[in-house]
Design a protein around this motif. Structure first.
Motif, PDB file in Angstrom:
ATOM      1  N   LYS A  49       0.832  -1.212   0.000  1.00  0.00           N
ATOM      2  CA  LYS A  49       0.000   0.000   0.000  1.00  0.00           C
ATOM      3  C   LYS A  49       0.859   1.250   0.000  1.00  0.00           C
ATOM      4  O   LYS A  49       0.580   2.215  -0.712  1.00  0.00           O
ATOM      5  N   ALA A  50       1.913   1.243   0.838  1.00  0.00           N
ATOM      6  CA  ALA A  50       2.751   2.431   0.980  1.00  0.00           C
ATOM      7  C   ALA A  50       3.366   2.832  -0.364  1.00  0.00           C
ATOM      8  O   ALA A  50       3.630   4.004  -0.612  1.00  0.00           O
ATOM      9  N   ILE A  51       3.562   1.856  -1.231  1.00  0.00           N
ATOM     10  CA  ILE A  51       4.193   2.114  -2.527  1.00  0.00           C
ATOM     11  C   ILE A  51       3.166   2.378  -3.624  1.00  0.00           C
ATOM     12  O   ILE A  51       3.400   3.178  -4.532  1.00  0.00           O
ATOM     13  N   HIS A  52       1.997   1.738  -3.522  1.00  0.00           N
ATOM     14  CA  HIS A  52       1.020   1.811  -4.622  1.00  0.00           C
ATOM     15  C   HIS A  52      -0.212   2.674  -4.372  1.00  0.00           C
ATOM     16  O   HIS A  52      -0.757   3.231  -5.329  1.00  0.00           O
ATOM     17  N   ALA A  53      -0.684   2.756  -3.126  1.00  0.00           N
ATOM     18  CA  ALA A  53      -1.974   3.421  -2.881  1.00  0.00           C
ATOM     19  C   ALA A  53      -1.951   4.876  -3.342  1.00  0.00           C
ATOM     20  O   ALA A  53      -1.047   5.628  -2.991  1.00  0.00           O
ATOM     21  N   GLY A  54      -2.927   5.241  -4.147  1.00  0.00           N
ATOM     22  CA  GLY A  54      -3.056   6.612  -4.628  1.00  0.00           C
ATOM     23  C   GLY A  54      -1.976   7.016  -5.613  1.00  0.00           C
ATOM     24  O   GLY A  54      -1.897   8.177  -6.000  1.00  0.00           O
ATOM     25  N   GLN A  55      -1.139   6.059  -6.024  1.00  0.00           N
ATOM     26  CA  GLN A  55       0.008   6.432  -6.853  1.00  0.00           C
ATOM     27  C   GLN A  55       0.170   5.580  -8.105  1.00  0.00           C
ATOM     28  O   GLN A  55       1.238   5.013  -8.352  1.00  0.00           O
ATOM     29  N   PRO A  56      -0.906   5.479  -8.930  1.00  0.00           N
ATOM     30  CA  PRO A  56      -0.701   4.794 -10.210  1.00  0.00           C
ATOM     31  C   PRO A  56       0.215   5.657 -11.075  1.00  0.00           C
ATOM     32  O   PRO A  56       0.419   6.834 -10.784  1.00  0.00           O
TER      33      PRO A  56
END
Ligand SMILES: *Cc1c(COP(=O)(O)O)cnc(C)c1O
Length: 413
Positions: free
Chosen positions: A19-26
């Motif tokens: 999550k820390a790497i992907h959430a909200g950050q496509p």
């Protein structure tokens, strides 16, 4: 299956570090930029009056900030997040949203100096009553919360003595009288503690510390589970305008990607440091929730998934010795703040907590010989040696002053 469908299928099941790497950050839509762009803009072109693409002014919203707010909310397991220019700006938004003259706020006895100051110097004078209570005393906590209490404010583990409070129990006491529970989750981070699962209504962070993680930005955040609780805070974020810059948001987006890795290392280093200090003849008390004889150890095991990265201890010595110790370490740099990759140490009585008057510090047992350590991500051996060396220097200088001899330099260093 499209990428979007696959992502929504996994939603809710993804692990913290992912999550820390992907959430909200496509990847960014128009260019494919893998990393979130720094949208360094104050305003946005409109197709016609009022016809914007979801952004109209960067105090109100900004795409880089929005990415940060999304990932922070997801890491705390909720929907709503607002980023602020500092932890105290975030605190101010909560206090301003919920406190009116005549209202009461209940806080613990061991609390961050700036939180104590904003309550007593900013909200006290406009007629808010601040009640400090020992949250370890369940009966006293219940009694302190009345129908006039709007907010119950908990730090756990606390700054600087790392006291662990039973958040679930305090949530019950707050909710019984219709108050909201605010948890300052700065020390534990969502990696080690999920306050919303323990009854919190609002979580506040000094993002400056572990979330940013690199001692290169000042920021804060407020997270909420319910839209109705979040709405007045979101309103104040825009109406009073203490927002972080796109560049600062980007720094935190970068820092967050290694939050899990860093917290694991910080904790490992804290354990090594606490074990090395414990039992040393020049150390009076070590405060670290991971130690089995720490008064909050059992609660920590129940409500946290790790013990965090902070350690405090009382030197069994004079103020002069404490000052000498904190001023002459190699890897623990003397500085305010905590939670970065580079180790820091501080003397709360004269630094981070100097905003609490001496008698008030004494009342709550905040000793002048307390030293607060924030082990970084260095190798634990170097951090431990740095502290042991300092204690040895204290012992040597005592031996020298006892023998009354002048220090004779042997060889050249
Ligand atoms: C540092 C800190 C704050 C204040 O945050 P800033 O980013 O310095 O404004 C609040 N709470 C805790 C526990 C802190 O350590």
């Amino acid at each position: 299956m499209s990428k979007r469908d696959r992502a929504s299928k996994h939603k809710g099941k993804i692990e913290f570090g992912t999550k820390a790497i992907h959430a909200g950050q496509p990847s960014e839509g128009t260019t494919g930029s893998l990393m979130p762009p720094i949208f360094q803009t104050s305003t946005y072109e409109q197709d016609g009056p009022g016809q914007d693409k979801g952004f109209n002014y960067s105090r109100t919203n900004n795409p880089t900030r929005q990415r940060l707010e999304t990932v922070l909310a997801e890491l705390e397991g909720v929907k709503f997040g607002a980023a602020f220019a500092s932890g105290l700006a975030a605190e101010n938004a909560i206090l301003q949203a919920y406190l009116r003259p005549g209202d009461e706020v209940v806080i613990g006895t061991d609390v961050y100096g700036g939180t104590y100051r904003i309550l007593n110097k900013v909200f006290g004078p406009i007629g808010v009553t601040i009640k400090q209570v020992d949250f370890a005393d369940a009966a006293a906590t219940k009694k302190a919360v009345t129908t006039k209490t709007r907010l119950v404010w908990v730090e756990s583990p606390t700054n600087p003595r790392l006291i662990v409070h039973d958040i679930l129990e305090i949530a019950d006491a707050a909710h019984a009288k219709g108050a909201l529970l605010v948890v300052d989750n700065t020390f534990a981070t969502p990696y080690f503690q999920q306050p919303f699962q323990l009854g919190a209504d609002i979580v506040v962070h000094s993002v400056t510390k572990y979330l940013g993680g690199h001692s290169d930005t000042i920021q804060g955040a407020v997270l909420c589970k319910e839209a109705s609780v979040f709405e007045p805070i979101k309103f104040l974020q825009n109406a009073t305008g203490a927002v972080p810059s796109p560049m600062d948001c980007w720094l935190t987006l970068r820092g967050l990607k290694t939050l899990e890795l860093r917290m694991e290392r910080h904790e490992k280093n804290a354990i090594a440091v606490a074990n090395a200090l414990k039992g040393h003849p020049l150390v009076k008390t070590v405060y670290f929730p991971g130690l089995v004889d720490h008064p909050g150890h059992e609660i920590a095991k129940k409500q946290m998934t790790g013990f965090g990265g902070m350690v405090s201890f009382e030197l069994d010595g004079t103020i002069e010795e404490v000052v000498e110790f904190v001023s002459s370490r190699t890897y623990f740099t003397l500085a305010e703040s905590l939670g970065g990759v580079k180790a820091l140490l501080c003397h709360p009585a004269t630094m981070t907590h100097a905003s609490i008057p001496a008698d008030a510090r004494a009342d709550v047992g905040l000793s002048d010989t307390l030293i607060r350590l924030s082990p970084g991500c260095e190798n634990p051996k170097d951090l431990v040696n740095d502290l042991l060396e300092g204690l040895e220097e204290v012992a040597e200088s005592r031996a020298k002053s006892r023998s009354g001899k002048k220090v004779v330099a042997v060889g050249v260093r």
